[in-house]
Design a protein around this motif. Sequence first.
Motif, PDB file in Angstrom:
ATOM      1  N   LEU A   4      22.308  38.875  30.041  1.00 30.53           N
ATOM      2  CA  LEU A   4      22.622  40.145  29.384  1.00 30.53           C
ATOM      3  C   LEU A   4      23.048  41.163  30.432  1.00 30.53           C
ATOM      4  CD1 LEU A   4      22.616  41.920  26.797  1.00 30.53           C
ATOM      5  CD2 LEU A   4      20.274  42.581  27.414  1.00 30.53           C
ATOM      6  N   HIS A   5      24.262  41.642  30.304  1.00 27.22           N
ATOM      7  CA  HIS A   5      24.763  42.718  31.149  1.00 27.22           C
ATOM      8  C   HIS A   5      24.322  44.023  30.501  1.00 27.22           C
ATOM      9  CE1 HIS A   5      27.574  40.229  33.661  1.00 27.22           C
ATOM     10  NE2 HIS A   5      27.311  39.398  32.667  1.00 27.22           N
ATOM     11  N   PRO A  15      19.716  44.424  22.327  1.00 27.16           N
ATOM     12  CA  PRO A  15      19.623  42.986  22.613  1.00 27.16           C
ATOM     13  C   PRO A  15      18.562  42.648  23.648  1.00 27.16           C
ATOM     14  CG  PRO A  15      21.699  43.894  23.425  1.00 27.16           C
ATOM     15  CD  PRO A  15      21.071  44.939  22.563  1.00 27.16           C
ATOM     16  N   HIS A  16      18.269  43.585  24.555  1.00 24.37           N
ATOM     17  CA  HIS A  16      17.186  43.347  25.513  1.00 24.37           C
ATOM     18  C   HIS A  16      15.856  43.211  24.779  1.00 24.37           C
ATOM     19  CE1 HIS A  16      15.107  44.648  29.540  1.00 24.37           C
ATOM     20  NE2 HIS A  16      14.727  43.455  29.120  1.00 24.37           N
ATOM     21  N   GLY A  50      35.350  48.027  28.381  1.00 25.63           N
ATOM     22  CA  GLY A  50      34.595  48.724  29.423  1.00 25.63           C
ATOM     23  C   GLY A  50      33.324  49.358  28.920  1.00 25.63           C
ATOM     24  N   ARG A  51      32.679  48.704  27.948  1.00 22.32           N
ATOM     25  CA  ARG A  51      31.426  49.232  27.414  1.00 22.32           C
ATOM     26  C   ARG A  51      30.320  48.189  27.556  1.00 22.32           C
ATOM     27  NH1 ARG A  51      32.960  52.813  21.999  1.00 22.32           N
ATOM     28  NH2 ARG A  51      34.406  54.231  23.054  1.00 22.32           N
ATOM     29  N   ILE A  52      29.103  48.677  27.480  1.00 21.08           N
ATOM     30  CA  ILE A  52      27.905  47.862  27.656  1.00 21.08           C
ATOM     31  C   ILE A  52      27.208  47.771  26.292  1.00 21.08           C
ATOM     32  CG2 ILE A  52      25.709  47.702  28.932  1.00 21.08           C
ATOM     33  CD1 ILE A  52      27.048  49.679  30.984  1.00 21.08           C
ATOM     34  N   PRO A  53      26.717  46.562  25.912  1.00 21.92           N
ATOM     35  CA  PRO A  53      26.413  45.374  26.697  1.00 21.92           C
ATOM     36  C   PRO A  53      27.442  44.258  26.552  1.00 21.92           C
ATOM     37  CG  PRO A  53      25.278  45.239  24.621  1.00 21.92           C
ATOM     38  CD  PRO A  53      26.067  46.531  24.591  1.00 21.92           C
ATOM     39  N   VAL A  54      27.190  43.199  27.343  1.00 21.33           N
ATOM     40  CA  VAL A  54      27.858  41.912  27.185  1.00 21.33           C
ATOM     41  C   VAL A  54      26.776  40.846  27.282  1.00 21.33           C
ATOM     42  CG1 VAL A  54      29.309  40.208  28.364  1.00 21.33           C
ATOM     43  CG2 VAL A  54      30.167  42.522  28.008  1.00 21.33           C
ATOM     44  N   LEU A  55      26.861  39.844  26.421  1.00 22.14           N
ATOM     45  CA  LEU A  55      25.977  38.683  26.510  1.00 22.14           C
ATOM     46  C   LEU A  55      26.819  37.468  26.878  1.00 22.14           C
ATOM     47  CD1 LEU A  55      23.006  37.579  25.871  1.00 22.14           C
ATOM     48  CD2 LEU A  55      24.077  36.689  23.776  1.00 22.14           C
TER      49      LEU A  55
END
Length: 211
Positions: A4-5, A15-16, A50-55
Motif C-alpha cells: 500500500l502506497h 485501505p490501511h 498523482g493521488r494517494i493511495p495505490v495498492l
Amino acid sequence: MLALHYYPGNASLLPHMVLRELGVPFELRLVDRGQGAQKSPEYLKLNPNGRIPVLVDGDLVLFETAAIVLHLVDKYPDAGLAPPVGTAERAEFYKWMVHLTNTPQPEFRAWFYPHEHVNDETAVPSVKETAGQRLDRMFDVISEQLGDKQWLLGERFSAADLFLLMLMRWSRGMPRPARAIPNLNAFAERVFALPAVQETFKVEGIRTPVF
C-alpha cells in the motif's frame, strides 16, 4: 505480498485500516507528499492522477480508494468486512461505499483545496464556506440514516464503517465537525476502539484529536 502506497491521514487511511482488520501480510510504502513524491515519474507510473493511495497486488496496480477496498473485501471474503455477494445486505454495503466516495469525499476536496476550484482568488473563501455547508448537510443525512444503529449496516460491522470514520476525521477542523452530532460521535468512538484501527493510527503517527 500486498503493498500500500500511503501518506499519513490521507485517503490511504481507509485501505490501511482495512488491511489491518483483514490481518493479512502487507507492506507500507510512504509517498512523501511534503516532497511532492506523488507527482514523481515513478509514482505517476502507478497512478497517472498523482493521488494517494495505490495498492499493488502482484501484477495488479489499483488506484481509487473505494476500488482498493472493494477488491480487498472480495479477495478476503472470510474476514467478513462485507456481506455475501448477491444479498440485500451487500447491496446496502455498495450503497454506502458509493455514497461516501461520491458525495462527502469529493466535497472535502473543495474544503481543503478551494483554490483548485476558482480562477479568481477572491472567491476562495466562498468556495470553502459553501463546501463546509454542503458537508454539514451531508453529515446530517448520514446521522439520520444511522439513527440508533450500531453500524451503518445495522448489527453488522463492515468496511463502510471505516470509511465513515476517515471522513469524520477529515471534518475535525470544520466549524461544526461531524463528531458534534451525538450519534455520529458515539459511532466514531466504537470504530476507533477497534484494535486494528488503533494500530493503524499509531503506525501513521496520528495523534489526538483523531476525529
